[in-house]
Scaffold this motif. Structure first.
Motif, PDB file in Angstrom:
ATOM      1  N   LEU A 129      14.205 -14.424  29.187  1.00  0.00           N
ATOM      2  CA  LEU A 129      14.180 -13.865  27.874  1.00  0.00           C
ATOM      3  C   LEU A 129      14.288 -14.950  26.871  1.00  0.00           C
ATOM      4  CD1 LEU A 129      16.157 -10.793  27.891  1.00  0.00           C
ATOM      5  CD2 LEU A 129      13.969 -10.909  27.760  1.00  0.00           C
ATOM      6  N   ARG A 130      15.147 -16.011  27.297  1.00  0.00           N
ATOM      7  CA  ARG A 130      15.497 -17.158  26.479  1.00  0.00           C
ATOM      8  C   ARG A 130      14.181 -17.864  26.412  1.00  0.00           C
ATOM      9  NH1 ARG A 130      16.021 -22.443  26.481  1.00  0.00           N
ATOM     10  NH2 ARG A 130      15.596 -22.500  28.701  1.00  0.00           N
ATOM     11  N   ARG A 131      13.339 -18.023  27.648  1.00  0.00           N
ATOM     12  CA  ARG A 131      12.305 -18.935  27.666  1.00  0.00           C
ATOM     13  C   ARG A 131      11.193 -18.397  26.824  1.00  0.00           C
ATOM     14  NH1 ARG A 131      11.779 -21.894  33.674  1.00  0.00           N
ATOM     15  NH2 ARG A 131      13.808 -22.741  33.681  1.00  0.00           N
ATOM     16  N   ILE A 132      11.034 -16.945  26.886  1.00  0.00           N
ATOM     17  CA  ILE A 132      10.006 -16.296  26.142  1.00  0.00           C
ATOM     18  C   ILE A 132      10.083 -16.621  24.609  1.00  0.00           C
ATOM     19  CG2 ILE A 132       9.213 -14.061  25.241  1.00  0.00           C
ATOM     20  CD1 ILE A 132       9.827 -12.879  28.423  1.00  0.00           C
ATOM     21  N   VAL A 133      11.423 -16.416  24.158  1.00  0.00           N
ATOM     22  CA  VAL A 133      11.836 -16.710  22.617  1.00  0.00           C
ATOM     23  C   VAL A 133      11.375 -18.257  22.360  1.00  0.00           C
ATOM     24  CG1 VAL A 133      13.752 -16.757  20.831  1.00  0.00           C
ATOM     25  CG2 VAL A 133      13.387 -14.849  22.596  1.00  0.00           C
ATOM     26  N   VAL A 134      11.628 -19.104  23.209  1.00  0.00           N
ATOM     27  CA  VAL A 134      11.436 -20.627  22.911  1.00  0.00           C
ATOM     28  C   VAL A 134       9.844 -20.658  22.856  1.00  0.00           C
ATOM     29  CG1 VAL A 134      11.689 -22.809  23.822  1.00  0.00           C
ATOM     30  CG2 VAL A 134      13.754 -21.296  23.715  1.00  0.00           C
ATOM     31  N   HIS A 135       9.106 -20.148  24.013  1.00  0.00           N
ATOM     32  CA  HIS A 135       7.684 -20.533  23.901  1.00  0.00           C
ATOM     33  C   HIS A 135       7.030 -19.893  22.742  1.00  0.00           C
ATOM     34  CE1 HIS A 135       3.641 -20.519  25.500  1.00  0.00           C
ATOM     35  NE2 HIS A 135       3.672 -18.990  25.141  1.00  0.00           N
ATOM     36  N   GLU A 136       7.422 -18.821  22.463  1.00  0.00           N
ATOM     37  CA  GLU A 136       6.964 -18.082  21.224  1.00  0.00           C
ATOM     38  C   GLU A 136       7.291 -18.825  19.939  1.00  0.00           C
ATOM     39  OE1 GLU A 136       4.652 -15.599  21.048  1.00  0.00           O
ATOM     40  OE2 GLU A 136       4.591 -15.610  23.358  1.00  0.00           O
ATOM     41  N   ARG A 137       8.407 -19.153  19.757  1.00  0.00           N
ATOM     42  CA  ARG A 137       8.736 -20.038  18.436  1.00  0.00           C
ATOM     43  C   ARG A 137       7.873 -21.336  18.491  1.00  0.00           C
ATOM     44  NH1 ARG A 137      15.167 -19.359  18.671  1.00  0.00           N
ATOM     45  NH2 ARG A 137      15.329 -17.385  17.600  1.00  0.00           N
ATOM     46  N   GLN A 138       7.592 -21.905  19.692  1.00  0.00           N
ATOM     47  CA  GLN A 138       6.836 -23.227  19.740  1.00  0.00           C
ATOM     48  C   GLN A 138       5.544 -22.845  19.582  1.00  0.00           C
ATOM     49  OE1 GLN A 138       7.828 -24.511  23.727  1.00  0.00           O
ATOM     50  NE2 GLN A 138       9.407 -25.765  23.155  1.00  0.00           N
ATOM     51  N   LEU A 139       5.063 -21.880  19.699  1.00  0.00           N
ATOM     52  CA  LEU A 139       3.682 -21.333  19.636  1.00  0.00           C
ATOM     53  C   LEU A 139       3.579 -20.975  18.051  1.00  0.00           C
ATOM     54  CD1 LEU A 139       0.723 -20.819  20.664  1.00  0.00           C
ATOM     55  CD2 LEU A 139       1.703 -18.397  21.385  1.00  0.00           C
ATOM     56  N   HIS A 140       4.281 -20.554  17.569  1.00  0.00           N
ATOM     57  CA  HIS A 140       4.210 -20.274  16.032  1.00  0.00           C
ATOM     58  C   HIS A 140       4.421 -21.448  15.431  1.00  0.00           C
ATOM     59  CE1 HIS A 140       5.228 -18.404  12.104  1.00  0.00           C
ATOM     60  NE2 HIS A 140       6.267 -19.384  12.121  1.00  0.00           N
ATOM     61  N   HIS A 141       5.110 -22.559  15.728  1.00  0.00           N
ATOM     62  CA  HIS A 141       5.266 -23.811  14.928  1.00  0.00           C
ATOM     63  C   HIS A 141       3.810 -24.625  15.365  1.00  0.00           C
ATOM     64  CE1 HIS A 141       9.035 -23.639  13.436  1.00  0.00           C
ATOM     65  NE2 HIS A 141       9.742 -23.279  14.728  1.00  0.00           N
ATOM     66  N   LEU A 142       3.328 -24.645  16.449  1.00  0.00           N
ATOM     67  CA  LEU A 142       2.173 -25.194  16.724  1.00  0.00           C
ATOM     68  C   LEU A 142       0.827 -24.549  16.022  1.00  0.00           C
ATOM     69  CD1 LEU A 142       2.214 -25.804  20.593  1.00  0.00           C
ATOM     70  CD2 LEU A 142       2.278 -27.482  18.899  1.00  0.00           C
ATOM     71  N   GLU A 143       0.929 -23.402  15.731  1.00  0.00           N
ATOM     72  CA  GLU A 143      -0.079 -22.539  14.869  1.00  0.00           C
ATOM     73  C   GLU A 143      -0.126 -22.956  13.545  1.00  0.00           C
ATOM     74  OE1 GLU A 143       0.625 -18.524  15.889  1.00  0.00           O
ATOM     75  OE2 GLU A 143      -0.505 -18.424  17.707  1.00  0.00           O
ATOM     76  N   ARG A 144       1.132 -23.300  12.885  1.00  0.00           N
ATOM     77  CA  ARG A 144       1.254 -23.819  11.611  1.00  0.00           C
ATOM     78  C   ARG A 144       0.927 -25.251  11.390  1.00  0.00           C
ATOM     79  NH1 ARG A 144       7.059 -23.247   9.953  1.00  0.00           N
ATOM     80  NH2 ARG A 144       6.271 -23.795   7.746  1.00  0.00           N
ATOM     81  N   LEU A 145       1.143 -25.959  12.555  1.00  0.00           N
ATOM     82  CA  LEU A 145       0.849 -27.284  12.558  1.00  0.00           C
ATOM     83  C   LEU A 145      -0.899 -27.416  12.336  1.00  0.00           C
ATOM     84  CD1 LEU A 145       1.703 -30.113  12.691  1.00  0.00           C
ATOM     85  CD2 LEU A 145       1.665 -30.279  15.131  1.00  0.00           C
ATOM     86  N   ALA A 146      -1.229 -26.468  13.361  1.00  0.00           N
ATOM     87  CA  ALA A 146      -2.808 -26.671  13.365  1.00  0.00           C
ATOM     88  C   ALA A 146      -3.268 -25.970  12.074  1.00  0.00           C
ATOM     89  CB  ALA A 146      -3.230 -25.787  14.541  1.00  0.00           C
ATOM     90  N   ALA A 147      -2.609 -25.219  11.388  1.00  0.00           N
ATOM     91  CA  ALA A 147      -3.088 -24.656  10.195  1.00  0.00           C
ATOM     92  C   ALA A 147      -2.880 -25.552   8.898  1.00  0.00           C
ATOM     93  CB  ALA A 147      -2.671 -23.352   9.768  1.00  0.00           C
ATOM     94  N   GLY A 148      -2.097 -26.703   9.080  1.00  0.00           N
ATOM     95  CA  GLY A 148      -2.091 -27.747   8.150  1.00  0.00           C
ATOM     96  C   GLY A 148      -0.702 -27.404   7.353  1.00  0.00           C
ATOM     97  N   VAL A 149       0.175 -26.680   7.563  1.00  0.00           N
ATOM     98  CA  VAL A 149       1.119 -26.304   7.018  1.00  0.00           C
ATOM     99  C   VAL A 149       2.291 -27.158   6.982  1.00  0.00           C
ATOM    100  CG1 VAL A 149       2.982 -24.492   6.741  1.00  0.00           C
ATOM    101  CG2 VAL A 149       1.060 -23.668   7.316  1.00  0.00           C
ATOM    102  N   LEU A 150       2.347 -28.045   7.992  1.00  0.00           N
ATOM    103  CA  LEU A 150       3.526 -28.943   8.235  1.00  0.00           C
ATOM    104  C   LEU A 150       2.793 -30.225   8.161  1.00  0.00           C
ATOM    105  CD1 LEU A 150       4.966 -27.643  11.564  1.00  0.00           C
ATOM    106  CD2 LEU A 150       5.576 -27.256   9.237  1.00  0.00           C
ATOM    107  N   THR A 151       1.919 -30.502   7.281  1.00  0.00           N
ATOM    108  CA  THR A 151       1.532 -32.003   6.985  1.00  0.00           C
ATOM    109  C   THR A 151       2.208 -32.883   6.240  1.00  0.00           C
ATOM    110  OG1 THR A 151       0.249 -30.912   4.936  1.00  0.00           O
ATOM    111  CG2 THR A 151      -1.069 -31.114   7.171  1.00  0.00           C
ATOM    112  N   ALA A 152       3.023 -32.259   5.540  1.00  0.00           N
ATOM    113  CA  ALA A 152       4.119 -33.065   4.710  1.00  0.00           C
ATOM    114  C   ALA A 152       5.084 -33.896   5.512  1.00  0.00           C
ATOM    115  CB  ALA A 152       4.747 -32.208   3.792  1.00  0.00           C
ATOM    116  N   LEU A 153       5.136 -33.480   6.901  1.00  0.00           N
ATOM    117  CA  LEU A 153       5.954 -34.280   7.547  1.00  0.00           C
ATOM    118  C   LEU A 153       5.795 -35.692   7.731  1.00  0.00           C
ATOM    119  CD1 LEU A 153       6.339 -31.824  10.692  1.00  0.00           C
ATOM    120  CD2 LEU A 153       8.019 -31.900   8.861  1.00  0.00           C
ATOM    121  N   PRO A 154       6.800 -36.653   7.672  1.00  0.00           N
ATOM    122  CA  PRO A 154       6.432 -37.977   7.896  1.00  0.00           C
ATOM    123  C   PRO A 154       5.931 -38.718   9.123  1.00  0.00           C
ATOM    124  CG  PRO A 154       8.952 -37.540   8.207  1.00  0.00           C
ATOM    125  CD  PRO A 154       8.237 -36.389   7.656  1.00  0.00           C
ATOM    126  N   GLY A 155       5.263 -39.681   9.413  1.00  0.00           N
ATOM    127  CA  GLY A 155       4.584 -40.001  10.306  1.00  0.00           C
ATOM    128  C   GLY A 155       5.845 -40.608  11.246  1.00  0.00           C
TER     129      GLY A 155
END
Length: 68
Positions: A33-59
Motif C-alpha cells: 500500500l505504501r509503495r502504491i501511494v508513493v508511485h501514484e504521487r510520483q506519477l502525479h508530479h511527473l505529469e505536472r512536470l510534463a505539463a510545464g507546471v513545475l517550470t519555475a524550479l531552479p536548475g
C-alpha cells in the motif's frame, strides 16, 4: 487501527513478500500500500512536470572540484 477480514491470493502474497523482503502478511500488505501511494504521487508530479507546471524550479547547481 481497524481490523479488516479479506481473502488474499496466497501465491500473490508470497510473491510480493519475496520481492519486498517482508516477513509477515501484515508487513507485506502495508508495504504494498505504501509503495502504491508513493508511485501514484510520483506519477502525479511527473505529469505536472510534463505539463510545464513545475517550470519555475531552479536548475541544478553545478559544483566543480579542483584536483590538487
Amino acid at each position: 487501527m481497524r481490523t479488516v477480514r479479506i481473502d488474499l491470493d496466497q501465491k500473490l502474497l508470497a510473491a510480493a513478500a519475496s520481492i519486498m523482503g517482508t516477513s509477515s502478511s501484515n508487513a507485506t500488505i502495508n508495504e504494498a500500500l505504501r509503495r502504491i501511494v508513493v508511485h501514484e504521487r510520483q506519477l502525479h508530479h511527473l505529469e505536472r512536470l510534463a505539463a510545464g507546471v513545475l517550470t519555475a524550479l531552479p536548475g541544478p547547481e553545478v559544483i566543480t572540484v579542483a584536483d590538487g
